[in-house]
Design a protein around this motif. Structure first.
Motif, short mmCIF file in Angstrom:
data_model
loop_
_atom_site.label_atom_id
_atom_site.label_comp_id
_atom_site.label_asym_id
_atom_site.label_seq_id
_atom_site.Cartn_x
_atom_site.Cartn_y
_atom_site.Cartn_z
N SER A 112 -0.85 -7.66 5.23
CA SER A 112 -0.14 -6.55 4.58
C SER A 112 0.82 -5.88 5.54
O SER A 112 1.90 -5.42 5.13
N LEU A 126 4.69 -5.00 5.05
CA LEU A 126 5.20 -3.64 5.27
C LEU A 126 6.31 -3.63 6.30
O LEU A 126 7.24 -2.83 6.21
N LYS A 163 10.24 5.58 4.58
CA LYS A 163 8.82 5.84 4.78
C LYS A 163 8.24 6.60 3.59
O LYS A 163 7.10 6.36 3.18
N LEU A 165 7.45 4.20 0.73
CA LEU A 165 6.29 3.36 1.00
C LEU A 165 4.99 4.17 0.95
O LEU A 165 3.97 3.68 0.45
N ALA A 171 1.96 3.71 -1.60
CA ALA A 171 0.59 3.49 -1.14
C ALA A 171 -0.39 4.34 -1.93
O ALA A 171 -1.49 3.88 -2.28
N ALA A 178 -0.59 0.59 4.37
CA ALA A 178 0.59 1.44 4.25
C ALA A 178 0.27 2.89 4.58
O ALA A 178 0.99 3.54 5.34
N ILE A 216 2.09 3.55 8.26
CA ILE A 216 3.39 4.22 8.12
C ILE A 216 3.27 5.71 8.40
O ILE A 216 4.20 6.32 8.94
#
Length: 406
Positions: free
Chosen positions: A268, A272, A281, A284, A288, A321, A325
């Motif tokens: 993953s 990503l 960001k 994402l 998530a 994520a 992130i």
């Protein structure tokens, strides 16, 4: 590189992140089982202990983050917090009682909890000083090493807990904290690894308060992260009990659930990395939250452990994520204050832990774990909405990233 280190710094920091992963992977999946199932704490008392620890940890974390931007040597904080973790989890192993659990988790672990963020804070400032073009990459790479610990440790810890004693997982964590302390003690012998914070720049015409300024979008993002992560924490507290009680599983199944999730996180992260070059960001992170909400909602309706395992593809993607992130997102929150910004990782985690623990204490008191999971799904999607509504202008394509700062 400005000052060539005599030590294999990257290898040591990689080992440090693996052991940091062990401290979490060996204990988090089993916290409610150890406290509620084994020691006999009620869900409400367990939640109270975790909540008290969260409140105390908030003050500790912000204080340490502020201090870290002024200390002549950032390595000292990592060493101190690692030793606190060794003492706290060592106490639970040596003296497994309700009193020791309460003292360790409510009083000592608030200090140890800052070890994770301070490790990442040191990683960022070290590479921002020596290899600024690789700072973001190294944070992501070392977060992957942290994830590897989650692949290896939970199944092994589950087997040990089932075959021997559940408190052995706290021994593994205590020894890992000792290893982290040893690594940083070794790094302190090399002057090239010493990073002294530079004075933060202020906005033109601004006073000292401008050093702490959070833009409205960032603040909304942090609140959204708290709510999303709070849903994840409620899920983390509830799912081990649900596996054993509702799904007829075992302690080994609890370990397999955590290990499979971590294994899915690794590929993953590659996805990503691809998406991170194209989407912001904020996009994402909001995504998530939605993925986690779908996963947790489905998990609340299933009837077997096997069905849960099939759903873990969603859990691995959403967790990767949300956890990865958010690192760079939060570390860029306060301009020129990496230490203070990194402490916000703890603030988000602590506030989320408080939210998740409180919800667990209320919702799980009657043993209805499925309803608690449904609420966790609602929290996850609510956090995604808050983050998205506060950052509508940043949703979609990736904007130019801020440079690494120390």
């Amino acid at each position: 590189m400005t000052d060539q280190s005599r030590m294999p710094v990257t290898a040591l920091l990689g080992a440090n992140m693996f052991f940091s992963g062990v401290t979490y992977a060996a204990t988090i999946p089993y916290a409610s089982l150890a406290g509620v199932d084994t020691l006999g704490l009620s869900p409400a008392l367990f939640a109270t202990i975790m909540a008290v620890g969260s409140v105390l940890a908030t003050f500790v974390s912000v204080g340490l983050g502020y201090i870290s931007d002024k200390l002549p040597d950032r390595r000292l904080l990592v060493l101190m917090t690692a030793l606190a973790g060794m003492v706290a989890h060592g106490m639970i192993f040596v003296w497994p009682t309700q009193a020791s659990f309460a003292l360790a988790m409510g009083v000592i672990m608030p200090v140890a909890g800052a070890c994770y963020s301070q490790c990442f804070g040191y990683v960022r400032v070290y590479y921002a000083r020596h290899r600024p073009e690789r700072a973001d990459f190294m944070v992501t790479a070392l977060r992957t090493v942290f994830t590897i610990a989650w692949i290896v440790v939970p199944p092994l810890a589950g087997w040990i807990a089932a075959e021997f004693n559940i408190f052995n997982v706290y021994l593994a964590s205590a020894l890992s904290y000792a290893a982290i302390a040893g690594i940083y003690a070794a790094l302190m012998r090399d002057p090239a690894t010493r990073i002294e914070a530079s004075a933060p720049r202020r906005l033109e015409g601004g006073d000292w308060r401008s050093s702490f300024a959070l833009q409205p979008g960032i603040l909304a993002g942090l609140i959204g992260l708290v709510v999303m992560t709070g849903g994840s924490r409620l899920f983390t507290f509830t799912i081990p009990l649900s596996i054993v009680t509702d799904l007829g599983g075992s302690l080994t199944d609890v370990g397999l659930y955590a290990g499979i999730t971590a294994a899915i996180e690794v590929p993953s992260l590659l996805l990503l990395g691809y998406l991170g070059n194209r989407l912001s960001k904020e996009t994402l992170l909001a995504g998530a939250g939605v993925v986690m909400a779908v996963f947790i909602g489905l998990a609340s309706q299933i009837g077997t452990v096997t069905q849960l395992f099939w759903l873990l593809v969603l859990n691995g993607l959403g967790t990767a994520a949300l956890m990865t992130i958010s690192l760079s997102y939060v570390q860029e929150a306060i301009k020129d204050r990496v230490g203070l910004s990194t402490s916000l990782l703890d603030v988000v985690a602590i506030a989320a832990n408080l939210l998740g623990a409180t919800a667990f204490g209320v919702l799980a008191a009657g043993g209805d774990y499925r309803f608690a999971l449904m609420v966790a799904a609602v929290l996850s999607v609510a956090g995604a909405i808050i983050l998205a509504l506060g950052n509508t202008g940043r949703l979609g394509a990736r904007q130019k990233a801020a440079g690494a700062r120390i």
